[in-house]
Design a protein around this motif. Structure first.
Motif, short mmCIF file in Angstrom:
data_model
loop_
_atom_site.label_atom_id
_atom_site.label_comp_id
_atom_site.label_asym_id
_atom_site.label_seq_id
_atom_site.Cartn_x
_atom_site.Cartn_y
_atom_site.Cartn_z
N TRP A 137 0.84 -1.19 0.00
CA TRP A 137 0.00 0.00 0.00
C TRP A 137 0.88 1.25 0.00
CZ3 TRP A 137 -5.03 -0.77 -0.83
CH2 TRP A 137 -5.56 -2.02 -0.51
N THR A 138 0.47 2.22 -0.79
CA THR A 138 1.16 3.49 -0.84
C THR A 138 0.18 4.62 -0.56
OG1 THR A 138 0.80 3.69 -3.23
CG2 THR A 138 2.86 2.66 -2.50
N ARG A 139 0.70 5.77 -0.22
CA ARG A 139 -0.16 6.93 0.03
C ARG A 139 -0.88 7.31 -1.25
NH1 ARG A 139 -2.30 8.36 4.76
NH2 ARG A 139 -2.96 10.53 4.74
N ASP A 140 -2.20 7.40 -1.18
CA ASP A 140 -2.98 7.72 -2.36
C ASP A 140 -2.71 9.15 -2.81
OD1 ASP A 140 -5.00 6.90 -4.31
OD2 ASP A 140 -6.25 8.41 -3.38
N SER A 146 -4.80 5.07 1.65
CA SER A 146 -3.74 4.37 0.94
C SER A 146 -4.33 3.58 -0.22
CB SER A 146 -3.01 3.42 1.90
OG SER A 146 -3.94 2.56 2.55
N GLY A 147 -3.49 3.32 -1.22
CA GLY A 147 -3.96 2.62 -2.41
C GLY A 147 -2.91 1.65 -2.94
N VAL A 148 -3.31 0.84 -3.91
CA VAL A 148 -2.42 -0.12 -4.54
C VAL A 148 -2.80 -0.20 -6.02
CG1 VAL A 148 -3.92 -2.09 -3.97
CG2 VAL A 148 -1.51 -2.47 -4.48
N ARG A 149 -1.79 -0.35 -6.89
CA ARG A 149 -2.01 -0.46 -8.32
C ARG A 149 -1.67 -1.87 -8.78
NH1 ARG A 149 -2.82 4.22 -11.04
NH2 ARG A 149 -2.53 6.17 -9.86
N PHE A 150 -2.41 -2.39 -9.75
CA PHE A 150 -2.19 -3.74 -10.26
C PHE A 150 -2.92 -3.88 -11.59
CE2 PHE A 150 -5.83 -3.58 -7.45
CZ PHE A 150 -6.83 -4.22 -8.15
N ARG A 217 -6.68 -9.49 -21.96
CA ARG A 217 -7.83 -8.72 -21.48
C ARG A 217 -7.52 -7.90 -20.24
NH1 ARG A 217 -13.25 -12.17 -21.16
NH2 ARG A 217 -13.84 -10.12 -20.36
N ALA A 218 -6.33 -8.06 -19.69
CA ALA A 218 -5.98 -7.36 -18.46
C ALA A 218 -5.84 -5.86 -18.71
CB ALA A 218 -4.69 -7.92 -17.88
N VAL A 219 -6.27 -5.06 -17.74
CA VAL A 219 -6.17 -3.61 -17.81
C VAL A 219 -5.54 -3.10 -16.51
CG1 VAL A 219 -8.13 -3.33 -19.37
CG2 VAL A 219 -8.51 -3.36 -16.90
N ALA A 220 -5.00 -1.91 -16.57
CA ALA A 220 -4.41 -1.29 -15.38
C ALA A 220 -5.52 -0.88 -14.41
CB ALA A 220 -3.58 -0.08 -15.77
N CYS A 221 -5.36 -1.28 -13.16
CA CYS A 221 -6.38 -0.98 -12.14
C CYS A 221 -5.71 -0.40 -10.89
CB CYS A 221 -7.15 -2.25 -11.75
SG CYS A 221 -7.97 -3.09 -13.13
N ALA A 222 -6.53 0.20 -10.06
CA ALA A 222 -6.05 0.74 -8.79
C ALA A 222 -7.21 0.73 -7.80
CB ALA A 222 -5.49 2.14 -8.96
N VAL A 223 -6.89 0.49 -6.54
CA VAL A 223 -7.88 0.53 -5.46
C VAL A 223 -7.30 1.38 -4.34
CG1 VAL A 223 -9.14 -0.79 -3.74
CG2 VAL A 223 -8.83 -1.73 -6.04
N ALA A 224 -8.10 2.32 -3.85
CA ALA A 224 -7.67 3.18 -2.75
C ALA A 224 -8.78 3.26 -1.71
CB ALA A 224 -7.33 4.58 -3.26
N GLY A 226 -10.03 5.46 1.27
CA GLY A 226 -9.91 6.73 1.98
C GLY A 226 -10.48 6.62 3.38
N ASN A 227 -10.74 7.75 3.98
CA ASN A 227 -11.32 7.75 5.33
C ASN A 227 -12.79 7.34 5.32
OD1 ASN A 227 -8.90 8.60 6.51
ND2 ASN A 227 -9.37 10.75 6.12
N ASP A 228 -13.49 7.69 4.24
CA ASP A 228 -14.93 7.43 4.20
C ASP A 228 -15.40 6.82 2.88
OD1 ASP A 228 -15.56 8.68 6.80
OD2 ASP A 228 -14.87 10.50 5.77
N GLU A 229 -14.48 6.44 2.01
CA GLU A 229 -14.88 5.93 0.70
C GLU A 229 -13.81 5.02 0.14
OE1 GLU A 229 -15.30 9.59 -1.42
OE2 GLU A 229 -13.16 9.71 -1.94
N VAL A 230 -14.21 4.20 -0.84
CA VAL A 230 -13.29 3.36 -1.59
C VAL A 230 -13.33 3.82 -3.04
CG1 VAL A 230 -15.08 1.58 -1.92
CG2 VAL A 230 -12.68 1.01 -2.30
N ARG A 231 -12.16 3.97 -3.65
CA ARG A 231 -12.05 4.41 -5.03
C ARG A 231 -11.43 3.29 -5.86
NH1 ARG A 231 -10.65 8.64 -1.68
NH2 ARG A 231 -8.45 8.08 -1.72
N VAL A 232 -12.14 2.87 -6.90
CA VAL A 232 -11.69 1.77 -7.76
C VAL A 232 -11.52 2.30 -9.17
CG1 VAL A 232 -12.16 -0.56 -8.59
CG2 VAL A 232 -12.99 0.15 -6.33
N THR A 233 -10.32 2.15 -9.71
CA THR A 233 -10.02 2.61 -11.06
C THR A 233 -9.80 1.42 -11.97
OG1 THR A 233 -8.96 4.61 -10.22
CG2 THR A 233 -8.44 3.97 -12.47
N VAL A 234 -10.51 1.40 -13.09
CA VAL A 234 -10.36 0.37 -14.11
C VAL A 234 -10.07 1.08 -15.43
CG1 VAL A 234 -11.41 -1.59 -15.28
CG2 VAL A 234 -12.00 -1.10 -12.90
#
Length: 330
Positions: A137-140, A146-150, A217-224, A226-234
């Motif tokens: 996990w890294t600082r978002d 915190s978030g992670v990319r994969f 079919r794989a794409v770059a994703c990220a999940v973070a 926060g204090n009150d929410e989750v952010r998912v990037t596809v």
């Protein structure tokens, strides 16, 4: 069958014995029972040697069993015919069943020995090369949590299961048809060659094609979190779900099915990281969820459930609706 291989092996061989002694000719079904039953006994033997303590005793017993059974197979093949010729037909049928069952058992035991050797070589080589770097996990970028990319494949588990069945079923059916059509060749060359041929000519290409398709079919994703929410990037799309609107979250960091499933506020995503190829030197696994995420999700009214296998963590909200929604972007 995997939990009680000795019991299943005995049951299958008894059925094969009855069918062989009672029948006038060897059919494919009893032949298949002999192979599977023999494999069960070989599987049980290898597992028993793997569990022995100290491990050296297991290695010695494994080698002794493989050499002894291999010698018996060679002797039976070269000199068994004249010895069992004078025996009653029923006795010859029983010995034939045991001989056929010994083929996959011997093969599995020797495969286990090869596995021990390759594992020792792999461990030796692993000491020489740097270990894979696990994702962490890294600082978002937003500074909130915190978030992670994969890289991941956007796919739901039921669909993945259906795809695997759609591959295994026709390949297995084709293998059975080929074994029946080439019955004379299979009987002449032996069961070990047949199993090897099916694996190399059918199973391995199907697996490689499936793996290559998933990786494309794989794409770059990220999940973070926060204090009150989750952010998912596809890819270029980011979905934001407040913890109070979150209905379901599953996080599996290990195995080929490492993934995140998230549902709530009109978002329904399933990202399987285990199907994507990780960058060189990076572990394909996902990091475990931070402890603060557990606390914040529980404060938001979600119930946590943990499973030991694969360290799966599932958060659910009582009365949450079930269904697939759209993917809103922000």
């Amino acid at each position: 069958m995997l939990r009680s291989p000795l019991v299943w092996g005995a049951v299958l061989l008894v059925i094969a014995l009855i069918a062989t002694v009672a029948g006038d000719d060897l059919s494919f079904f009893p032949f298949l029972l002999m192979l599977v039953g023999g494999w069960c006994f070989g599987f049980a033997f290898v597992n028993a040697t793997m569990r022995m303590v100290p491990a050296r005793n297991g290695v010695v017993l494994h080698i002794a069993g493989g050499v002894a059974l291999g010698a018996v197979m060679v002797f039976a093949t070269e000199f068994g015919g004249p010895l069992i010729g004078p025996l009653p037909e029923a006795i010859r049928g029983m010995l034939f069943v045991f001989q056929m069952a010994a083929i996959p058992a011997t093969g599995w035991i020797w495969l286990g020995l090869i596995s021990r050797v390759t594992d020792a070589i792999s461990r030796r080589d692993a000491k020489k090369r740097p270990p894979l770097v696990p994702r962490d996990w890294t600082r978002d970028e937003s500074g909130d949590g915190s978030g992670v990319r994969f890289d991941a494949v956007e796919m739901r588990m039921p669909r993945l299961t259906l795809m695997i069945i759609a591959i295994v079923a026709p390949v297995g059916l084709l293998a059975v048809v080929l074994l029946i059509v080439l019955d004379d060749v299979v009987m002449h060359l032996g069961a070990r060659f047949a199993i090897f041929a099916v694996g190399v000519l059918l199973a391995l290409p199907a697996y490689l094609i499936f793996s290559a398709t998933m990786r494309r079919r794989a794409v770059a994703c990220a999940v973070a979190f926060g204090n009150d929410e989750v952010r998912v990037t596809v890819g270029p799309t980011t979905s934001v779900i407040a913890f109070r609107d979150l209905e379901h979250l599953r996080w599996r960091p290990r195995s080929a099915y490492a993934r995140i499933e998230v549902r709530g506020a009109g978002v329904d995503l399933s990202l399987i990281a285990g199907l994507a190829k990780a960058p060189a030197g990076v572990s394909p696994e996902l990091p475990a969820l931070p402890r603060r995420v557990f606390r914040r999700l529980e404060l938001a009214g979600l119930t946590v459930e943990k499973a030991k296998r694969g360290e799966i963590v599932t958060f659910t909200r009582a009365g949450a609706r079930v269904g697939r929604a759209g993917h809103p972007a922000v």
